[in-house]
Every structure is written in structure tokens, then in C-alpha cells.
Design a protein around this motif. Structure first.
Motif, PDB file in Angstrom:
ATOM      1  N   UNK A  74     -23.808 -10.939  13.489  1.00  0.00           N
ATOM      2  CA  UNK A  74     -25.135 -11.156  13.312  1.00  0.00           C
ATOM      3  C   UNK A  74     -25.869  -9.475  13.448  1.00  0.00           C
ATOM      4  N   UNK A  75     -25.245  -8.704  14.409  1.00  0.00           N
ATOM      5  CA  UNK A  75     -25.820  -7.606  14.828  1.00  0.00           C
ATOM      6  C   UNK A  75     -24.892  -6.235  14.574  1.00  0.00           C
ATOM      7  N   UNK A  76     -23.717  -6.572  13.653  1.00  0.00           N
ATOM      8  CA  UNK A  76     -23.012  -5.400  13.494  1.00  0.00           C
ATOM      9  C   UNK A  76     -22.139  -5.712  12.225  1.00  0.00           C
ATOM     10  N   UNK A  77     -21.445  -4.459  11.787  1.00  0.00           N
ATOM     11  CA  UNK A  77     -20.568  -4.680  10.614  1.00  0.00           C
ATOM     12  C   UNK A  77     -19.272  -3.998  11.001  1.00  0.00           C
ATOM     13  N   UNK A  78     -17.984  -4.931  11.134  1.00  0.00           N
ATOM     14  CA  UNK A  78     -17.011  -4.208  11.497  1.00  0.00           C
ATOM     15  C   UNK A  78     -16.177  -3.756  10.298  1.00  0.00           C
ATOM     16  N   UNK A  79     -15.832  -2.223  10.273  1.00  0.00           N
ATOM     17  CA  UNK A  79     -14.998  -1.768   9.218  1.00  0.00           C
ATOM     18  C   UNK A  79     -13.652  -1.595   9.615  1.00  0.00           C
ATOM     19  N   UNK A  80     -12.753  -2.045   9.070  1.00  0.00           N
ATOM     20  CA  UNK A  80     -11.390  -1.753   9.378  1.00  0.00           C
ATOM     21  C   UNK A  80     -10.837  -1.210   8.165  1.00  0.00           C
ATOM     22  N   UNK A  81      -9.888  -0.117   8.590  1.00  0.00           N
ATOM     23  CA  UNK A  81      -9.170   0.785   7.697  1.00  0.00           C
ATOM     24  C   UNK A  81      -7.911   0.500   7.790  1.00  0.00           C
ATOM     25  N   UNK A  82      -7.158  -0.085   6.790  1.00  0.00           N
ATOM     26  CA  UNK A  82      -5.895  -0.662   6.857  1.00  0.00           C
ATOM     27  C   UNK A  82      -5.023   0.410   5.957  1.00  0.00           C
ATOM     28  N   UNK A  83      -3.969   0.984   6.311  1.00  0.00           N
ATOM     29  CA  UNK A  83      -3.239   1.607   5.673  1.00  0.00           C
ATOM     30  C   UNK A  83      -1.819   1.014   5.644  1.00  0.00           C
ATOM     31  N   UNK A  84      -0.736   1.695   5.379  1.00  0.00           N
ATOM     32  CA  UNK A  84       0.647   1.043   5.200  1.00  0.00           C
ATOM     33  C   UNK A  84       1.206   1.110   6.686  1.00  0.00           C
ATOM     34  N   UNK A  85       0.751   1.809   7.728  1.00  0.00           N
ATOM     35  CA  UNK A  85       1.363   1.674   8.752  1.00  0.00           C
ATOM     36  C   UNK A  85       0.598   1.819  10.187  1.00  0.00           C
ATOM     37  N   UNK A  86      -0.842   1.455   9.826  1.00  0.00           N
ATOM     38  CA  UNK A  86      -1.823   1.372  10.840  1.00  0.00           C
ATOM     39  C   UNK A  86      -2.922   0.743  10.448  1.00  0.00           C
ATOM     40  N   UNK A 138       0.869  -1.068   0.051  1.00  0.00           N
ATOM     41  CA  UNK A 138      -0.147  -0.027  -0.055  1.00  0.00           C
ATOM     42  C   UNK A 138       0.887   1.210  -0.025  1.00  0.00           C
ATOM     43  N   UNK A 139       0.646   2.227  -0.950  1.00  0.00           N
ATOM     44  CA  UNK A 139       1.247   3.269  -0.972  1.00  0.00           C
ATOM     45  C   UNK A 139       0.623   4.509   0.146  1.00  0.00           C
ATOM     46  N   UNK A 140       0.881   5.548   0.062  1.00  0.00           N
ATOM     47  CA  UNK A 140       0.190   6.600   1.153  1.00  0.00           C
ATOM     48  C   UNK A 140      -1.144   7.005   0.748  1.00  0.00           C
ATOM     49  N   UNK A 141      -1.304   6.806  -0.529  1.00  0.00           N
ATOM     50  CA  UNK A 141      -2.640   7.229  -1.065  1.00  0.00           C
ATOM     51  C   UNK A 141      -3.608   5.998  -0.879  1.00  0.00           C
ATOM     52  N   UNK A 142      -3.384   4.980  -0.714  1.00  0.00           N
ATOM     53  CA  UNK A 142      -4.510   3.908  -0.870  1.00  0.00           C
ATOM     54  C   UNK A 142      -4.474   3.262   0.598  1.00  0.00           C
ATOM     55  N   UNK A 143      -5.750   2.766   0.819  1.00  0.00           N
ATOM     56  CA  UNK A 143      -6.337   2.077   2.030  1.00  0.00           C
ATOM     57  C   UNK A 143      -7.053   0.517   1.455  1.00  0.00           C
ATOM     58  N   UNK A 144      -6.777  -0.161   2.557  1.00  0.00           N
ATOM     59  CA  UNK A 144      -6.973  -1.582   2.275  1.00  0.00           C
ATOM     60  C   UNK A 144      -8.533  -1.427   3.321  1.00  0.00           C
ATOM     61  N   UNK A 145      -9.721  -1.540   2.621  1.00  0.00           N
ATOM     62  CA  UNK A 145     -10.895  -1.508   3.575  1.00  0.00           C
ATOM     63  C   UNK A 145     -11.845  -2.702   3.748  1.00  0.00           C
ATOM     64  N   UNK A 146     -11.591  -3.101   4.882  1.00  0.00           N
ATOM     65  CA  UNK A 146     -12.070  -4.606   5.156  1.00  0.00           C
ATOM     66  C   UNK A 146     -13.295  -4.232   5.754  1.00  0.00           C
ATOM     67  N   UNK A 147     -14.439  -5.156   5.328  1.00  0.00           N
ATOM     68  CA  UNK A 147     -15.847  -5.116   5.912  1.00  0.00           C
ATOM     69  C   UNK A 147     -16.185  -6.654   6.517  1.00  0.00           C
ATOM     70  N   UNK A 148     -16.206  -6.898   7.725  1.00  0.00           N
ATOM     71  CA  UNK A 148     -16.643  -7.991   8.347  1.00  0.00           C
ATOM     72  C   UNK A 148     -17.979  -8.067   9.076  1.00  0.00           C
ATOM     73  N   UNK A 149     -18.677  -8.973   8.576  1.00  0.00           N
ATOM     74  CA  UNK A 149     -20.226  -8.904   9.089  1.00  0.00           C
ATOM     75  C   UNK A 149     -20.378  -9.877  10.200  1.00  0.00           C
TER      76      UNK A 149
END
Length: 844
Positions: free
Chosen positions: A557-569, A544-555
């Protein structure tokens, strides 16, 4: 669902092949010396046949060998050929397949020298059966073809029909249903010539089964109904259970559960009312249980599963019985999740016992099933530490056996499909510092799915002679693993004659074979398909470069977890969301896209934006590129995130470049600059500059796959079909010719897609839409860094205008919204719903 080819003990391979045992004529002898010895040979041979028929194999072997010895001394071979054949049959039945081949070869040599074509064909058929039993399919097919040729030479239609049926059955087991169909058709022609009614019924059943695996359900149903009428008219009652079972499978796949239930019940009634001995006594019971499970009649499903288990226990089919027990455990689990503590306890006990059983057996797929079930039990009763420990075990199992995870036996059982569909076991990863583990766990499962699909394609579609030899050796090892696994299972279930030394020996051999198999298969997949094993989140972050994010959605039963992954966090946002509501919205959206209902779809897209994107906008605003990964629900895979629309009618793709993750790319870099456009004859090339030297227009009716494979293009646009079979998901192919399903020269199978040397691939045509995520299909092009797939079907007039606009741009990397805007202008409509139908996949 289980059809009659599923869950067979490897020792019962003769169920698949029509083994031909000759009726040996009894000759008479005369006096002593050479004549007296000849008379002894006749007597010993007759005694040996009698011993064989009564199951006294060791006595029979001694006498057959004595016959061979006597005839060797007097330089005769009257009974030596038949004796070798019988010795081969005995060795085969005892599981000594290589010795069986040696005996059959000796028999064949004698028959050939005596010009006994009929018996030579029988020996060749049996050689093929033995090779097939050890997984040496290449040699088996060669021997079957030889047997067919010998039968044709001697005008032996019966032998020809048997050989064609056997060869067809081998292709069927391989998953090569077109070749299976062709051979079954030849067998049917031969039986019709002979007016052999039983042969006609059997061959027709095989044809129906090939139709069923092709996904041609209606053709299969028509064929099985013909078999049904023929069986009733001619009195072949013994085939009725199998025919009714197959009719039930057709209705099951058509989601007509009422008719399926009726057919499976008829299968069982035929067995009971006619006192038939049939394998379907347990197969139809399990299938009927599946119907009850699908229609939420859990108590009735349990009764059928328990009936099947009782029969399997009596037959000594320990492993198959354990696999059915997984189904009963799942039903108890489902009942337990509905706050029935007693059933939850039953599920837990069953999964514990099954885990121990599969562990002792070293049966990896079974362990993954049972550990998952046990983890869900612990999770339901809030024992999070135990859940986490099991999840780590599960993670290690998947990591160590992702390529060799063997779903063929368990593919239709309760839990494996849910594991490979990312079951909601992630709930134990609720603490933020465990999110990394959660994403890596899901990535590993996704990788396993891709490996499994490639493995199925790899097995039968490399096509190169040297590679076929390698694949043949893999199949050989594969068959040995099957054989040893079932042998160990049967020994473990045999309390009366339990032999710990034999089990120990089998297990040692199994470990050696599996190790050899795993390393060899991993090497082949890596070299042939550029498949990267054990993808980790760290691998992704490095790319990943500084302009890109890996955006993971994990469902959940009662919620959707969104994980925003950059090259350092990694940052996380939990969004309250009822998964059943989400699934309803996605189903409605898919229907509106199919019907081109712009107004309703726009409302849903806006609603999804507000529910999913709004809560994370502040986290993603700084990124130019979003690479979206979904996990936890098949419905998430069908969300067109790129066209989710805010309250100002701006789509997400207006604000960011939106891609969907389909894996880590290979090191391939195209040096080509040209574009290939594959189209059918209905496509009109008006308003297109065909003089551009960088554009190759290829009409499907005259384009062989050899015109595309291995060529160095920058981009390939398929304005033609991509399909996968809805019953067997590993049957995936691209069409370069609209009627090419039966013509291998025109079909690019996924196993061959590695030779599409283009960095960009676009597939602009519908393939059957099921819950099979198109991102797995996108992930099977190892050389393509970008793959764009049209997920939904367009009206014909939209399709033609859209394709013209794509070609005008002549670049797969073009902004799709701009193309679709131009399409809308050409159609004089503001309808932008078509944007939602496109999924743009990227390999990092």
C-alpha cells in the motif's frame, strides 16, 4: 457476481437438465393364470406409481420389481419398460447414477423392441442425464444426440426440443457456448413450430445466457427483455425472478450498477409479491449484495448476504452458505481495516470458523479463501508471527493443490480472485532474508493461474479420441469430487440426522478420488502443455547468465519493493510509493496510449522512470538483460517498463534488453527456419518481396488452423486478433479469420497453442483490455521462448505501416524500437508512443 448456474449443489443437477418423466397410461387386466397375473401386474404397477408420487421409494421399488418379475414369467412387457424407467428415476434421485443407467438401458431395450419411439427417446435422454451427473460428458452427449435422432425419426418435435435443450445445457456447463447456442437455437425452432410458449421462453433464456457468457452483453440483454415481455403477456410468472436476475447480470457486467440493482430488486419482489418458490430467492439476494459491495454500501450488502445465508441454511445447502459467509467476512475485514476493531474481530472469528469448516470438509478452495482472510486479520492487528505461520500454510496448500485448485464454485466469491491476483499478504515478508520466500509464493500463485486457465481449456479442447476418453475420465472424477464434497457438507449441516460413519466413508472415498484426479491431471498438463510445476527462484537463478537479472517488483500500500535477482544473489530496494497514486498514473497512461496522446504519455513515462527506475539504477547498470516480473497489483502488469523514459529522453530499452517473465520454457527447440505471417484481406502487401522462400504469407480467409498447428516454423507473426472473453477469462483464442468466432477450423484455442511449433510468436492486434495480464496469455504458449503482444490499439494507418516494417525485418527477435522509429519516419512524425504498446515476454 453469481448467475443462476453458479453455486449449485451437485445433488440439484436436475436443475440444469429437463428431466422427462413419462405419464404412464393405466391399463386394465382380466382374469387369473396368465391373465390373472397380468391383472396383478397392473394393480402392482398402479400402487407403485402411487407410492413413488408420495415419496415412498422403497415400497415403490419392491412393487416395480414385482411387476417386472410377473411379466417375465408370462412373457409380457406391457409395464416392464415403464417399471424399469421408474426404477431408474428412483436410483437417480437417490444418487445411484450407475444403477440408474442400467435401469434406463433396460427400459430403452424394451421400448425399442416395441417401436415406442417417444418412450425410447425419453429413456435415452435420462441415460444422458445420468452420465452427465457423474461427469461422463462424452457418453452423455452421445446419448443426447441419439435421443434427438429418435425424436426426429418419429417426428416428435417435443422430444427433439427437449433433447436439444439438454444437449445445449451440457455444452453450456462445459463452457462450449457456441455449440450450446446452436442447440438452444434448434430447441427454440422446434418450440416455435409447436407454438409452445413456455418452451420458447425457456429456450430464449438459454440463448441469452449463452450470449452473456460469450460477452455479447447487449444481445443477451435484448434476448432477456424478449423473455420478460413474453412472460408478462402469457402469464408465466414463475420465470420472472430468473429473467430479472439475468437482466441484472447484464447491467452488472456493463458496470451499470443502478440498473443492475433495480433488476435484482425486481427479481426478489416478484418472488415475495407473487409467493413464488424460486432458487433466485437467494441467488438474487447475493447478486444484490454484490451491487451494494461494488458501490461501497457495506451495511446493505451484509443484509442481503445474511438473507441469502438464512435461506441456504433452511435448504440444507451448507457449503453454499459457507461460501456466502466468506463475502460477509470480507466486508467485516474491510471495515476492520478502516480501524473498526469490532468488525475486525468479527471478521477474524468468521474466518476462523470457516477455516475449521472447510478443513473438516477437505475443501481446498474454501480453505485458501478463509486462511487468506484470517492472515489479513492478523496482519491488520500486527500479529506477524501468526501471519507468517498462516502464510506458510497457504503456501503449502497452493503448492500441493495448485493444479487442482477448483475456482468454479468460488470464482465469484470475495477473496479467491484477490488471491490469484497476488493479494498484499506479502507484508509479513519485510525482512530481507525472507524475500526469496515472498517471490516464490507469488510465483506459485502465478503458476496456479496458468494451470487453471490450461485446465479449463484442456477439459474441452484436446479433440483427439484417445485424449477425449482420458479427459472424460477426468470429468468423471471431477464430478465425483463435486458430489462427495456437497454430500459431506450437507451431512455435516444435518444436526438432526448426523451420521459420522457416513461422513467418514464419504471422506475416505473423496481422498481416493482426489488423489487419482490430481495425479492424472498433473500428468496430462505436463505432457500436453509442458507446464513446469512448482517453479522456484532457484530454478530461475540457474537459468540466469552473468549478463542477466531477474527484476521483481512487488507492491504494497505504501511502497514498492524492488528485488534484483542474479545467478548468485538477491538485492532489495524499498521505494516509497502510494499504490493508489500508481494505479491512477497507469490508468491515465493506458487512456493516453489508447488516444495516442504522446505529450501526456511521455510525461507519465518520465515520471514513472524517476519514481521506479532511478532508485535502482546503480543495481541494474551492470546487466545487459532485464527480465521483469511484477506482483502485488494488476496495475503493475500494465506498466511498459521498457519505454519508461529518463530526463534525457532515453528509454529503458535503450540501455538494456527488456523482457517480461512468463514462466519456465519447455525443452522444445525449433528446427525450422521459415516464418509464417498471418494477415487479413485488408493488409496490403506492397513493397514486400514475396519471393523469399523462407516467408509464408497466409491470408486469414483461406488459412485453416491446420496450416499452422504442428508445422515447424522459427517464427509466427499474427497480424490478426487475439481475444479473450471478459466474463469467462478461460475463453481465449487466436483468430485466423476475422469472422471465425463460430468456425472451429479457423480458431486456435489456447488449449491447442501447444501445437504452434515456433520459438517466436508475435500477436500484433488488440484484444479486450481488462486487468487480465497479457503475460498470462504469453505464458500459455509452451513452445515459444519469446512472445510479443501488442497491448493497446493503434490507429489503422499506424497499424498498417507498423506491420509492413515488421515484415520487412522478417524476424520476431528484431529490436522493436528500430521498427517503431522507421514507422515514425514513414508517418513523418516523431511520435514514439507506439513503443509503449508492446510487451516482449520471455520464458527462461
Amino acid at each position: 457476481m453469481i448467475d443462476f448456474l453458479k453455486l449449485r449443489n451437485f445433488n440439484s443437477v436436475n436443475f440444469y437438465f429437463a428431466f422427462i418423466i413419462i405419464a404412464v397410461s393405466h391399463l386394465t387386466g382380466c382374469s387369473k393364470n396368465p391373465d390373472e397375473l397380468r391383472k396383478d401386474a397392473v394393480k402392482y404397477f398402479e400402487q407403485a406409481v402411487d407410492y413413488y408420487s408420495r415419496g415412498y421409494y422403497s415400497n415403490a421399488e419392491k412393487l416395480f420389481n414385482e411387476v417386472i418379475s410377473i411379466e417375465s414369467k408370462i412373457k409380457l412387457k406391457d409395464y416392464s419398460g415403464d417399471s424399469f424407467l421408474y426404477l431408474g428415476i428412483i436410483a437417480f434421485e437417490e444418487g445411484s447414477f450407475l444403477n440408474a443407467i442400467k435401469f434406463y438401458e433396460s427400459a430403452k431395450t424394451i421400448y425399442k423392441s416395441k417401436l415406442l419411439r417417444n418412450k425410447e427417446s425419453i429413456a435415452e435422454n435420462n441415460i444422458a442425464n445420468a452420465y452427465a451427473s457423474i461427469g461422463s460428458f462424452y457418453r452423455a452427449k452421445e446419448a443426447y444426440r441419439n435421443a434427438i435422432g429418435i425424436s426426429q425419426l418419429s417426428a416428435d418435435k417435443e422430444g427433439e426440443a427437449a433433447g436439444c435443450n439438454n444437449l445445449g445445457m451440457l455444452f453450456f456447463i462445459e463452457g462450449n457456448y457456441q455449440h450450446a447456442f446452436n442447440n438452444f437455437s434448434k430447441a427454440l425452432d422446434a418450440y416455435q413450430f409447436l407454438n409452445n410458449i413456455e418452451g420458447i421462453i425457456l429456450s430464449s433464456m438459454r440463448l441469452g445466457e449463452a450470449y452473456l457468457r460469450f460477452g455479447s452483453i447487449q444481445d443477451a440483454l435484448t434476448t432477456f427483455e424478449f423473455c420478460l415481455n413474453s412472460s408478462y403477456e402469457t402469464g408465466f410468472d414463475k420465470y420472472l425472478p430468473g429473467i430479472y436476475n439475468n437482466i441484472g447480470l447484464c447491467f452488472f457486467h456493463l458496470n451499470n450498477f443502478a440498473e443492475a440493482e433495480s433488476a435484482f430488486e425486481r427479481s426478489l419482489n416478484e418472488i415475495n409479491n407473487r409467493n413464488l418458490i424460486s432458487d433466485y430467492s437467494w441467488i438474487a439476494a447475493v447478486n444484490l449484495g454484490d451491487v451494494y459491495y461494488k458501490t461501497y454500501r457495506f451495511k446493505d450488502a451484509l443484509n442481503q448476504y445474511h438473507n441469502a445465508i438464512a435461506i441456504l441454511d433452511e435448504l440444507g445447502e451448507g457449503l453454499t452458505a459457507a461460501l456466502v459467509k466468506l463475502k460477509t467476512a470480507l466486508i467485516y475485514l474491510l471495515s476492520g481495516l478502516d480501524r473498526n476493531e469490532q468488525d475486525l474481530g468479527r471478521a477474524e472469528m468468521l474466518f476462523k470458523n470457516l477455516t475449521e469448516y472447510f478443513d473438516d470438509l477437505e475443501f481446498q478452495s474454501g480453505m485458501i479463501n478463509s486462511i487468506t482472510g484470517l492472515a489479513k486479520c492478523y496482519l491488520a492487528s500486527n500479529r506477524r508471527e501468526k501471519t507468517e505461520a498462516l502464510m506458510k500454510d497457504l503456501n503449502r496448500l497452493i503448492e500441493n493443490h495448485s493444479v487442482s485448485l477448483r475456482n468454479r464454485i468460488t470464482e465469484n466469491f470475495a477473496i479467491v480472485p484477490q488471491i490469484t491476483g497476488r493479494v498484499t499478504l506479502n507484508e509479513y515478508f519485510t525482512i530481507p532474508d525472507k524475500v526469496r520466500e515472498m517471490i516464490e509464493f507469488n510465483l506459485r500463485i502465478d503458476e496456479n493461474i496458468t494451470s487453471f486457465l490450461l485446465r479449463n481449456q484442456l477439459y474441452f479442447n484436446l479433440g483427439d479420441e484417445a485424449k477425449n476418453v482420458l479427459i472424460d475420465s477426468l470429468k468423471n472424477l471431477d464430478a465425483q469430487i463435486d458430489f462427495l464434497t456437497f454430500e459431506i457438507a450437507n451431512e455435516l449441516s444435518n444436526e438432526k440426522y448426523f451420521n459420522p460413519e457416513k461422513i467418514k466413508s464419504y471422506k475416505k472415498l473423496l481422498r481416493e478420488v482426489r488423489k487419482k484426479y490430481d495425479s492424472k491431471l498433473i500428468n496430462v498438463l505436463s505432457e500436453e502443455f509442458g507446464l513446469k510445476h512448482n517453479i522456484s527462484l532457484r530454478d530461475i537463478q540457474k537459468k540466469l547468465d552473468t549478463e542477466s537479472a531477474f527484476l521483481a517488483f512487488i507492491s504494497f500500500e505504501d511502497s514498492l519493493l524492488s528485488c534484483i535477482v542474479s545467478n548468485n544473489k538477491i538485492e532489495t530496494v524499498s521505494i516509497p510509493f502510494n499504490i493508489s497514486v500508481l494505479e491512477g498514473q497507469i490508468s491515465a497512461l493506458a487512456q493516453n496510449l489508447e488516444e495516442v496522446n504522446d505529450y501526456s504519455a511521455a510525461n507519465i513515462l518520465n515520471g514513472l522512470y524517476n519514481r521506479i527506475i532511478n532508485p535502482i539504477e546503480d543495481y541494474i547498470n551492470s546487466y545487459k538483460n532485464l527480465i521483469i516480473y511484477t506482483s502485488g497489483s494488476d496495475f503493475l502488469d500494465m506498466i511498459p517498463f521498457h519505454s519508461l523514459t529518463d530526463n534525457n529522453e532515453n528509454t529503458l530499452i535503450n540501455k538494456h534488453n527488456v523482457f517480461y517473465f512468463s514462466g519456465i520454457s519447455s525443452d522444445f527447440n525449433s528446427t525450422g527456419s521459415s516464418i509464417a505471417i498471418v494477415h487479413d484481406s485488408s493488409f496490403k502487401l506492397k513493397n514486400i518481396d514475396m519471393r523469399n522462400p523462407n516467408v509464408n504469407f497466409l491470408e486469414t480467409s483461406s488459412t485453416l488452423k491446420s496450416d499452422l498447428l504442428g508445422k515447424d516454423f522459427n517464427s509466427i507473426l499474427f497480424l490478426t486478433g487475439a481475444y479473450y472473453n471478459t466474463i469467462q477469462n478461460n475463453l481465449i483464442y487466436l483468430e485466423t479469420f476475422s469472422d471465425s468466432a463460430s468456425i472451429p477450423e479457423f480458431n486456435i484455442k489456447i488449449g491447442e497453442a501447444k501445437a504452434l511449433r515456433a520459438e517466436n510468436i508475435l500477436i500484433n492486434n488488440i484484444f479486450p483490455r481488462t486487468t487480465f495480464p497479457s503475460r498470462y496469455l504469453a505464458g500459455l504458449f509452451p513452445n515459444a521462448k519469446k512472445v510479443i503482444i501488442g497491448q493497446y490499439k493503434f490507429p489503422a494507418e499506424v497499424q498498417s505501416v507498423l506491420e509492413l516494417e515488421m515484415i520487412k525485418q522478417m524476424n520476431v527477435q528484431t529490436d522493436f524500437e528500430r521498427i517503431l522509429n522507421k514507422t515514425s519516419e514513414a508517418l513523418q512524425t516523431k511520435n514514439k508512443i507506439f513503443l509503449s504498446a508492446y510487451f516482449h515476454y520471455i520464458r527462461l
